[in-house]
Design a protein around this motif. Structure first.
Motif, PDB file in Angstrom:
ATOM      1  N   ASP A  28       0.846  -1.194   0.000  1.00 27.64           N
ATOM      2  CA  ASP A  28       0.000   0.000   0.000  1.00 27.64           C
ATOM      3  C   ASP A  28       0.881   1.243   0.000  1.00 27.64           C
ATOM      4  N   GLY A  29       0.369   2.302  -0.616  1.00 28.21           N
ATOM      5  CA  GLY A  29       1.044   3.598  -0.573  1.00 28.21           C
ATOM      6  C   GLY A  29       0.362   4.515   0.418  1.00 28.21           C
ATOM      7  N   GLY A  30       0.214   5.777   0.034  1.00 25.47           N
ATOM      8  CA  GLY A  30      -0.422   6.753   0.917  1.00 25.47           C
ATOM      9  C   GLY A  30      -1.937   6.642   0.893  1.00 25.47           C
ATOM     10  N   ARG A  31      -2.580   7.637   1.468  1.00 32.61           N
ATOM     11  CA  ARG A  31      -4.039   7.613   1.606  1.00 32.61           C
ATOM     12  C   ARG A  31      -4.755   8.000   0.325  1.00 32.61           C
ATOM     13  N   GLY A  32      -4.040   8.562  -0.635  1.00 28.52           N
ATOM     14  CA  GLY A  32      -4.682   8.981  -1.886  1.00 28.52           C
ATOM     15  C   GLY A  32      -5.295  10.357  -1.760  1.00 28.52           C
ATOM     16  N   ALA A  33      -5.426  11.039  -2.900  1.00 31.68           N
ATOM     17  CA  ALA A  33      -5.887  12.430  -2.890  1.00 31.68           C
ATOM     18  C   ALA A  33      -7.310  12.568  -2.359  1.00 31.68           C
ATOM     19  N   ASP A  34      -8.167  11.548  -2.573  1.00 31.72           N
ATOM     20  CA  ASP A  34      -9.555  11.658  -2.114  1.00 31.72           C
ATOM     21  C   ASP A  34      -9.690  11.392  -0.613  1.00 31.72           C
ATOM     22  N   ASP A  35      -8.697  10.727  -0.020  1.00 31.06           N
ATOM     23  CA  ASP A  35      -8.662  10.477   1.433  1.00 31.06           C
ATOM     24  C   ASP A  35      -9.956   9.835   1.921  1.00 31.06           C
ATOM     25  N   ARG A  36     -10.491   8.903   1.141  1.00 30.49           N
ATOM     26  CA  ARG A  36     -11.787   8.299   1.481  1.00 30.49           C
ATOM     27  C   ARG A  36     -11.735   7.436   2.734  1.00 30.49           C
ATOM     28  N   LYS A  37     -10.561   6.917   3.059  1.00 32.54           N
ATOM     29  CA  LYS A  37     -10.472   6.015   4.207  1.00 32.54           C
ATOM     30  C   LYS A  37     -10.173   6.738   5.513  1.00 32.54           C
ATOM     31  N   LEU A  38     -10.195   8.068   5.524  1.00 33.63           N
ATOM     32  CA  LEU A  38      -9.822   8.808   6.725  1.00 33.63           C
ATOM     33  C   LEU A  38     -10.612   8.362   7.958  1.00 33.63           C
ATOM     34  N   PRO A  39     -11.957   8.236   7.893  1.00 32.98           N
ATOM     35  CA  PRO A  39     -12.682   7.790   9.097  1.00 32.98           C
ATOM     36  C   PRO A  39     -12.221   6.415   9.572  1.00 32.98           C
ATOM     37  N   THR A  40     -11.981   5.497   8.630  1.00 37.32           N
ATOM     38  CA  THR A  40     -11.511   4.154   9.003  1.00 37.32           C
ATOM     39  C   THR A  40     -10.129   4.220   9.637  1.00 37.32           C
ATOM     40  N   LEU A  41      -9.240   5.034   9.069  1.00 38.98           N
ATOM     41  CA  LEU A  41      -7.877   5.142   9.589  1.00 38.98           C
ATOM     42  C   LEU A  41      -7.862   5.774  10.979  1.00 38.98           C
ATOM     43  N   ARG A  42      -8.746   6.724  11.192  1.00 34.27           N
ATOM     44  CA  ARG A  42      -8.841   7.332  12.523  1.00 34.27           C
ATOM     45  C   ARG A  42      -9.332   6.301  13.536  1.00 34.27           C
ATOM     46  N   GLY A  43     -10.281   5.475  13.113  1.00 34.10           N
ATOM     47  CA  GLY A  43     -10.764   4.418  14.001  1.00 34.10           C
ATOM     48  C   GLY A  43      -9.675   3.417  14.339  1.00 34.10           C
ATOM     49  N   ARG A  44      -8.869   3.050  13.342  1.00 30.61           N
ATOM     50  CA  ARG A  44      -7.781   2.100  13.583  1.00 30.61           C
ATOM     51  C   ARG A  44      -6.701   2.712  14.476  1.00 30.61           C
ATOM     52  N   ALA A  45      -6.434   3.996  14.285  1.00 28.98           N
ATOM     53  CA  ALA A  45      -5.449   4.662  15.136  1.00 28.98           C
ATOM     54  C   ALA A  45      -5.922   4.681  16.589  1.00 28.98           C
ATOM     55  N   ALA A  46      -7.226   4.892  16.782  1.00 29.46           N
ATOM     56  CA  ALA A  46      -7.773   4.875  18.140  1.00 29.46           C
ATOM     57  C   ALA A  46      -7.678   3.474  18.739  1.00 29.46           C
ATOM     58  N   GLU A  47      -7.912   2.439  17.925  1.00 32.71           N
ATOM     59  CA  GLU A  47      -7.776   1.057  18.397  1.00 32.71           C
ATOM     60  C   GLU A  47      -6.326   0.759  18.780  1.00 32.71           C
ATOM     61  N   ARG A  48      -5.398   1.241  17.956  1.00 35.91           N
ATOM     62  CA  ARG A  48      -3.974   1.045  18.247  1.00 35.91           C
ATOM     63  C   ARG A  48      -3.594   1.737  19.559  1.00 35.91           C
ATOM     64  N   LEU A  49      -4.153   2.899  19.781  1.00 35.64           N
ATOM     65  CA  LEU A  49      -3.884   3.636  21.019  1.00 35.64           C
ATOM     66  C   LEU A  49      -4.397   2.858  22.229  1.00 35.64           C
ATOM     67  N   ARG A  50      -5.582   2.277  22.105  1.00 32.99           N
ATOM     68  CA  ARG A  50      -6.120   1.473  23.211  1.00 32.99           C
ATOM     69  C   ARG A  50      -5.244   0.246  23.471  1.00 32.99           C
ATOM     70  N   ALA A  51      -4.785  -0.385  22.375  1.00 34.66           N
ATOM     71  CA  ALA A  51      -3.919  -1.559  22.532  1.00 34.66           C
ATOM     72  C   ALA A  51      -2.605  -1.177  23.201  1.00 34.66           C
ATOM     73  N   ALA A  52      -2.017  -0.038  22.789  1.00 36.72           N
ATOM     74  CA  ALA A  52      -0.759   0.419  23.376  1.00 36.72           C
ATOM     75  C   ALA A  52      -0.933   0.724  24.860  1.00 36.72           C
ATOM     76  N   HIS A  53      -2.038   1.350  25.206  1.00 28.08           N
ATOM     77  CA  HIS A  53      -2.297   1.661  26.611  1.00 28.08           C
ATOM     78  C   HIS A  53      -2.424   0.383  27.428  1.00 28.08           C
ATOM     79  N   GLY A  54      -3.137  -0.599  26.874  1.00 31.21           N
ATOM     80  CA  GLY A  54      -3.285  -1.875  27.568  1.00 31.21           C
ATOM     81  C   GLY A  54      -1.946  -2.561  27.789  1.00 31.21           C
ATOM     82  N   LEU A  55      -1.119  -2.573  26.768  1.00 31.15           N
ATOM     83  CA  LEU A  55       0.206  -3.185  26.889  1.00 31.15           C
ATOM     84  C   LEU A  55       1.068  -2.449  27.915  1.00 31.15           C
ATOM     85  N   SER A  56       0.932  -1.136  27.968  1.00 27.78           N
ATOM     86  CA  SER A  56       1.737  -0.355  28.928  1.00 27.78           C
ATOM     87  C   SER A  56       1.363  -0.689  30.365  1.00 27.78           C
ATOM     88  N   ARG A  57       0.133  -1.186  30.565  1.00 28.90           N
ATOM     89  CA  ARG A  57      -0.323  -1.559  31.912  1.00 28.90           C
ATOM     90  C   ARG A  57      -0.103  -3.036  32.209  1.00 28.90           C
TER      91      ARG A  57
END
Length: 671
Positions: free
Chosen positions: A78-107
């Motif tokens: 995969d490359g970048g998000r593309g000029a239309d940035d259609r996946k932005l909501p999905t990518l934000r959701g995945r970033a939030a999931e990654r943040l939750r996983a990182a927080h869990g691992l830190s504990r």
């Protein structure tokens, strides 16, 4: 991409697969799926920032199995998000999931998290192994399908979207690709990899001979990375799906099965779309028709000719042409010499900064590398400083602004960051981005080193392949907050030296003569690693500091690549081992003699002393003595860290003109 619940659905019903012996064929591989799979399979500890050596070994073994079966792999990333940035909501959701996983691992909770530099380590491994690969301009799925159909070969992935594409050679899920269990073949056919191939025909046959041209509509209605399922809830609330699968009545697989059964009554997609629209309010019908038709196009194989790239090195893509990027940038992106981070910053003026297992009460580990990113943004966006652009800043004459998605404590936030104001040589009209390669190497090198706060004469005594990591380490020491302590620095440098020792004692080049004392030192090091660690406590503050170092290294790599590598690119697989650096740090606190573990090798002892002396010389003599702050002082600093983010201001004289830029306050937009 991915279709909600489809992987689980087809896995539960093994009847949709056929047995396959993979040998003597081309194989188109979804690079993102592969490196995630190998990363999770090779990792034993996700808390300490990644062990890139074992990961690279898994990559090597995987392609070794393919080679043994005469399989020709072609990796598509995969490359970048593309000029239309259609996946932005999905990518934000995945970033939030990654943040939750990182927080869990830190504990101390369980979970998985891809280490920060895994993708870069994967690209480096492909290059060393000579495996052909391409980095697409945006999402790779359609180009993967197009190339596989051109060659009539299978696709290897973990993406359920490939259950919907009409693939001539079929889709092999990585979960059923037994590359560790190569089988001996019968007669002259030779060995093969046992695998299972998903059969679209069997899936469609299970649902009253469903026309496979309806599968893209199924994917869109069921929900994927591009279409918000909520927008279609009105359809599910009104339609009568077979077997009582209306909205809210049963699990995902029940609805999914009912949807496939419902679609089987239609002969072709247009008829099914008309039926869907009957359940939608009249004033919404045309808008939803356009949404559905556009989303269904995502399952049409791309006409981008990747075969031409693999044969002639030419990547031509309509979306890339419309983006109007310099030719050298497009070529570098396609060859993986520039990261998708660069294209996102250049095209969208927006980037995601991936969280690690860090101290969530402190500012993001990426804050330390902010001045480096600002220089990258300055290089990329200086061509449009005097033009109206899509920047959130509307004041004429302002420096370009980039939107960064990063964490603020345990929440994903977006922050607007100004690009750095660059030296005159790089802002001159004679050196726009499209002619950056024409800037003299000495100027490009100077910009890189000034950003990191060192001079070339400072690095002369350092092996060329370690010059960038050492420069990054000097930057890290001077710019990290809280400050790096001496145990952390020594642990990091000992880890780097251990990678060097591994390199010279395991070099396959028969012309390289290995000194006996190096082999002795390496064997002693291996024996030390085999000893059980007495104290297995996880030091979160040390982890945070090492996360900061990886962030600085990542952006140092990106800046070096953008400047066409004025310094050699280091081998990440021998550079960072999170398990090792944490153990070294732990033992240095209780057993200082660990610092002498390479004493059997004069060469490694000298290298360690040179690295330590060089890095220590960038700070005041009493720098590390000042690290004995009281607990109350530390608490005060932590309290202040929750306020608005500001640019890190390095105190190194050479970098003041680059780092002295303001970062706008967070807008506080949660994901």
């Amino acid at each position: 991409m991915g279709i909600l619940g489809l992987t689980g659905f087809v896995e539960e019903r093994g009847a949709f697969f056929t047995e396959l012996r993979v040998r003597d064929t081309k194989l188109v591989i979804d690079g993102s799926s592969l490196y995630h799979r190998l990363c999770f399979a090779s990792a034993v500890d996700f808390r300490r920032g990644g062990d890139y050596g074992p990961f690279a070994a898994a990559v090597r073994d995987f392609f070794g199995s393919l080679r043994a079966c005469r399989v020709a792999p072609f990796v598509v990333l995969d490359g970048g998000r593309g000029a239309d940035d259609r996946k932005l909501p999905t990518l934000r959701g995945r970033a939030a999931e990654r943040l939750r996983a990182a927080h869990g691992l830190s504990r101390g909770d369980g979970g998985c998290l891809v280490p920060l530099l895994t993708r870069e380590a994967f690209v480096q491994a492909l290059g060393r192994l000579g495996v052909p690969f391409v980095q697409c301009f945006a999402e790779a799925d359609r180009e993967i399908a197009g190339l596989a159909n051109r060659w009539g070969c299978p696709v290897l992935s973990l993406d359920s979207d490939f259950c919907v594409f009409d693939l001539a050679g079929g889709y092999c899920p990585l979960t059923h690709f037994q590359w560790k269990s190569v089988c001996a073949g019968e007669g002259a056919q030779g060995c093969y990899v046992p695998a299972r191939c998903f059969s679209v025909e069997k899936l469609c046959g299970h649902f009253s001979r469903l026309n496979k041209s309806l599968l893209p509509l199924f994917a869109v209605l069921n929900g994927n990375d591009y279409v918000d399922l909520a927008a279609l809830e009105v359809f599910f609330s009104r339609v009568r799906l077979p077997r009582g699968c209306a909205a809210g009545k049963g699990g995902k697989h029940v609805r999914l099965q009912g949807l496939l059964s419902w679609l089987s009554q239609f002969a072709e997609p247009a008829e099914a779309v008309d039926s869907v629209l009957k359940h939608v309010k009249k004033h919404q019908r045309e808008e939803i028709r356009e949404l559905l038709c556009a989303a269904m196009e995502d399952y049409t194989p791309s006409d981008v000719n990747l075969e031409d790239f693999f044969q002639n090195g030419k990547y031509e893509c309509e979306a890339a042409r419309r983006a109007d990027l310099p030719r050298w940038v497009l070529d570098a992106l396609a060859k993986g010499k520039l990261a998708p981070f660069v294209s996102d910053a250049l095209i969208l003026r927006s980037t995601f900064l991936h969280v690690q297992v860090e101290n969530m009460q402190r500012p993001s580990a990426h804050s330390t590398a902010l001045p480096i990113r600002q220089v990258i943004y300055g290089l990329l966006l200086k061509v449009s400083q005097n033009t109206e652009a899509s920047s959130p800043s509307k004041q004429a004459g302002d420096l370009p602004v980039v939107c960064e998605f990063d964490r603020l404590q345990k929440t994903l936030k977006k922050t607007f960051v100004q690009a750095a104001s660059l030296p005159a040589d790089f802002c001159d009209d004679h050196f726009p981005l499209d002619k950056l390669m024409e800037v003299p190497m000495s100027c490009r090198q100077l910009l890189l080193l000034e950003t990191l706060g060192v001079k070339m004469s400072f690095l002369d005594s350092i092996p060329s392949h370690l010059q960038l990591p050492v420069a990054v380490t000097c930057y890290w020491i001077c710019c990290s907050e809280p400050k790096v302590n001496l145990h952390q620095l020594k642990a990091l440098l000992l880890m780097i030296v251990s990678g060097e020792l591994h390199r010279i004692t395991n070099d396959p080049d028969p012309t390289v003569i290995h000194a006996e004392d190096d082999s002795i030192a390496y064997n002693e090091f291996l024996k030390w690693k085999e000893k059980k660690l007495q104290n297995k406590d996880f030091d979160l503050d040390a982890a945070h500091s090492f996360c900061q170092w990886q962030c600085c290294l990542q952006m140092g790599l990106y800046l070096n690549q953008l400047l066409c590598t004025p310094l050699s690119e280091p081998d990440l697989t021998r550079l960072y081992n999170g398990t090792l650096v944490h153990r070294l740090h732990q033992e240095l606190k209780s057993t200082p003699s660990v610092e002498n573990m390479f004493s059997s090798s004069p060469k490694m002892t000298q290298l360690y002393q040179v690295l330590l002396n060089r890095v220590e010389s960038t700070v005041a003599p009493d720098f590390f003595q000042k690290m004995t702050k009281t607990k109350s002082e530390s608490c005060k600093k932590k309290k202040g860290s929750t306020k608005k983010k500001k640019a890190i201001r390095c105190t190194i004289p050479e970098t003041q003109h680059l780092c002295n830029v303001n970062r706008f306050a967070s807008l506080g937009v949660d994901d």
